[in-house]
Design a protein around this motif. Sequence first.
Motif, mmCIF file in Angstrom:
data_model
loop_
_atom_site.group_PDB
_atom_site.id
_atom_site.type_symbol
_atom_site.label_atom_id
_atom_site.label_comp_id
_atom_site.label_asym_id
_atom_site.label_seq_id
_atom_site.Cartn_x
_atom_site.Cartn_y
_atom_site.Cartn_z
ATOM 1 N N ILE A 147 0.846 -1.205 0.000
ATOM 2 C CA ILE A 147 0.000 0.000 0.000
ATOM 3 C C ILE A 147 0.878 1.251 0.000
ATOM 4 C CG2 ILE A 147 -1.717 1.334 1.306
ATOM 5 C CD1 ILE A 147 -2.850 -1.194 -0.089
ATOM 6 N N ALA A 148 1.926 1.260 0.814
ATOM 7 C CA ALA A 148 2.845 2.411 0.848
ATOM 8 C C ALA A 148 3.522 2.598 -0.506
ATOM 9 C CB ALA A 148 3.879 2.229 1.953
ATOM 10 N N LEU A 149 3.912 1.486 -1.137
ATOM 11 C CA LEU A 149 4.518 1.560 -2.473
ATOM 12 C C LEU A 149 3.511 2.088 -3.478
ATOM 13 C CD1 LEU A 149 6.798 1.023 -4.500
ATOM 14 C CD2 LEU A 149 5.994 -1.350 -4.635
ATOM 15 N N ARG A 150 2.278 1.605 -3.419
ATOM 16 C CA ARG A 150 1.235 2.078 -4.340
ATOM 17 C C ARG A 150 1.084 3.598 -4.256
ATOM 18 N NH1 ARG A 150 -4.922 0.832 -2.967
ATOM 19 N NH2 ARG A 150 -4.370 2.274 -1.305
ATOM 20 N N GLU A 151 1.042 4.127 -3.041
ATOM 21 C CA GLU A 151 0.872 5.572 -2.866
ATOM 22 C C GLU A 151 2.087 6.341 -3.371
ATOM 23 O OE1 GLU A 151 -2.141 6.810 -2.108
ATOM 24 O OE2 GLU A 151 -2.643 4.674 -2.191
ATOM 25 N N ALA A 152 3.276 5.801 -3.160
ATOM 26 C CA ALA A 152 4.498 6.458 -3.657
ATOM 27 C C ALA A 152 4.556 6.431 -5.181
ATOM 28 C CB ALA A 152 5.732 5.779 -3.058
ATOM 29 N N ILE A 153 4.111 5.325 -5.778
ATOM 30 C CA ILE A 153 4.065 5.224 -7.244
ATOM 31 C C ILE A 153 3.133 6.287 -7.799
ATOM 32 C CG2 ILE A 153 3.209 3.805 -9.166
ATOM 33 C CD1 ILE A 153 4.225 1.337 -7.548
ATOM 34 N N ASP A 154 1.933 6.356 -7.241
ATOM 35 C CA ASP A 154 0.970 7.334 -7.734
ATOM 36 C C ASP A 154 1.489 8.754 -7.544
ATOM 37 O OD1 ASP A 154 -1.959 7.781 -8.701
ATOM 38 O OD2 ASP A 154 -1.663 9.183 -7.035
ATOM 39 N N ASP A 155 2.001 9.051 -6.373
ATOM 40 C CA ASP A 155 2.486 10.400 -6.073
ATOM 41 C C ASP A 155 3.607 10.813 -7.019
ATOM 42 O OD1 ASP A 155 2.669 12.822 -4.530
ATOM 43 O OD2 ASP A 155 4.406 11.956 -3.497
ATOM 44 N N TYR A 156 4.597 9.943 -7.172
ATOM 45 C CA TYR A 156 5.737 10.320 -8.004
ATOM 46 C C TYR A 156 5.367 10.422 -9.484
ATOM 47 C CZ TYR A 156 10.008 10.466 -10.586
ATOM 48 O OH TYR A 156 10.977 10.857 -11.483
ATOM 49 N N PHE A 157 4.745 9.384 -10.034
ATOM 50 C CA PHE A 157 4.491 9.391 -11.474
ATOM 51 C C PHE A 157 3.410 10.401 -11.858
ATOM 52 C CE2 PHE A 157 6.603 5.206 -11.155
ATOM 53 C CZ PHE A 157 7.645 5.475 -12.024
ATOM 54 N N ARG A 158 2.445 10.632 -10.999
ATOM 55 C CA ARG A 158 1.437 11.652 -11.290
ATOM 56 C C ARG A 158 2.091 13.032 -11.313
ATOM 57 N NH1 ARG A 158 -3.808 11.232 -11.447
ATOM 58 N NH2 ARG A 158 -3.709 9.159 -10.511
ATOM 59 N N SER A 159 2.947 13.306 -10.331
ATOM 60 C CA SER A 159 3.616 14.617 -10.309
ATOM 61 C C SER A 159 4.571 14.761 -11.487
ATOM 62 C CB SER A 159 4.333 14.841 -8.977
ATOM 63 O OG SER A 159 5.393 13.944 -8.817
ATOM 64 N N ARG A 160 5.267 13.684 -11.844
ATOM 65 C CA ARG A 160 6.181 13.741 -12.995
ATOM 66 C C ARG A 160 5.401 13.987 -14.284
ATOM 67 N NH1 ARG A 160 10.243 8.929 -14.849
ATOM 68 N NH2 ARG A 160 8.499 8.277 -16.113
ATOM 69 N N THR A 161 4.248 13.353 -14.419
ATOM 70 C CA THR A 161 3.423 13.544 -15.604
ATOM 71 C C THR A 161 2.951 14.995 -15.707
ATOM 72 O OG1 THR A 161 2.726 11.249 -15.531
ATOM 73 C CG2 THR A 161 1.334 12.738 -16.790
ATOM 74 N N LEU A 162 2.730 15.608 -14.559
ATOM 75 C CA LEU A 162 2.299 17.007 -14.532
ATOM 76 C C LEU A 162 3.475 17.986 -14.613
ATOM 77 C CD1 LEU A 162 -0.447 16.663 -11.778
ATOM 78 C CD2 LEU A 162 -0.802 16.963 -14.248
ATOM 79 N N GLY A 163 4.685 17.459 -14.781
ATOM 80 C CA GLY A 163 5.863 18.307 -14.941
ATOM 81 C C GLY A 163 6.495 18.731 -13.628
ATOM 82 N N LEU A 164 6.176 18.055 -12.531
ATOM 83 C CA LEU A 164 6.701 18.415 -11.217
ATOM 84 C C LEU A 164 7.683 17.366 -10.720
ATOM 85 C CD1 LEU A 164 3.244 19.318 -9.646
ATOM 86 C CD2 LEU A 164 4.896 20.909 -10.618
ATOM 87 N N ASP A 165 8.710 17.076 -11.490
ATOM 88 C CA ASP A 165 9.696 16.068 -11.108
ATOM 89 C C ASP A 165 10.370 16.514 -9.806
ATOM 90 O OD1 ASP A 165 11.053 13.746 -11.324
ATOM 91 O OD2 ASP A 165 12.123 14.254 -13.148
ATOM 92 N N ASP A 166 10.237 15.713 -8.774
ATOM 93 C CA ASP A 166 10.640 16.103 -7.433
ATOM 94 C C ASP A 166 11.521 15.016 -6.827
ATOM 95 O OD1 ASP A 166 10.723 16.589 -4.695
ATOM 96 O OD2 ASP A 166 8.593 17.043 -4.521
ATOM 97 N N ARG A 167 12.718 15.381 -6.382
ATOM 98 C CA ARG A 167 13.640 14.374 -5.856
ATOM 99 C C ARG A 167 13.163 13.782 -4.526
ATOM 100 N NH1 ARG A 167 17.696 18.948 -4.231
ATOM 101 N NH2 ARG A 167 17.222 18.962 -2.027
ATOM 102 N N ILE A 168 12.359 14.508 -3.749
ATOM 103 C CA ILE A 168 11.815 13.971 -2.493
ATOM 104 C C ILE A 168 10.820 12.861 -2.799
ATOM 105 C CG2 ILE A 168 10.522 14.495 -0.385
ATOM 106 C CD1 ILE A 168 13.328 15.792 -0.527
#
Length: 182
Positions: A74-95
């Motif tokens: 579940i924690a991995l699922r949320e991290a996947i969604d958070d990172y790839f959704r933000s990257r898709t929106l152009g917000l590539d974030d190292r955190i």
Amino acid sequence: MTFSWTPHRFSGGALALDVANSVILRFDPSRSVDRFAIASQMDDFADAANAFCAEKALFGEFQPVREESRPALIALREAIDDYFRSRTLGLDDRIRLARLLERAATCLRSASEESDLAVSTARSALKLLAEPEPGRMKICGNCGWLFLDRSKNRSRTWCDMSVCGNRTKANRHYRRKKETAS
């Protein structure tokens, strides 16, 4: 509430995205549904992934997640969604990237089997990070799911034309018809 895992539920094009998309209407907290909230649904997901997942050939037969590994998935699922959704929106974030890598490492370290759904999901997420064309990842204009656009001209707008595409086109037709009637 139980759900059926149909081919539409695996329209992300990668196991990691299909797992992230297990939360329906994520962007609307009043209507959002977590399909993994019931443990048996998570087990059923692994079975359905064996039939419908685009990456089955890469990872082999998926095994259900052991009970003690469920929180890590579940924690991995949320991290996947958070990172790839933000990257898709152009917000590539190292955190966000660091959080995704930490969650993936936790799943890889704690699993007892290589074919465990959590391990395969972590491997799929790492594969997506190395994707040579990150611009192929998109967010469905109807349901908000993440998906890979593998179309030749990169024009895919919906996760699944037969579901989200039809709904969007039907709504557009209904609005046009209503406007001309007024």
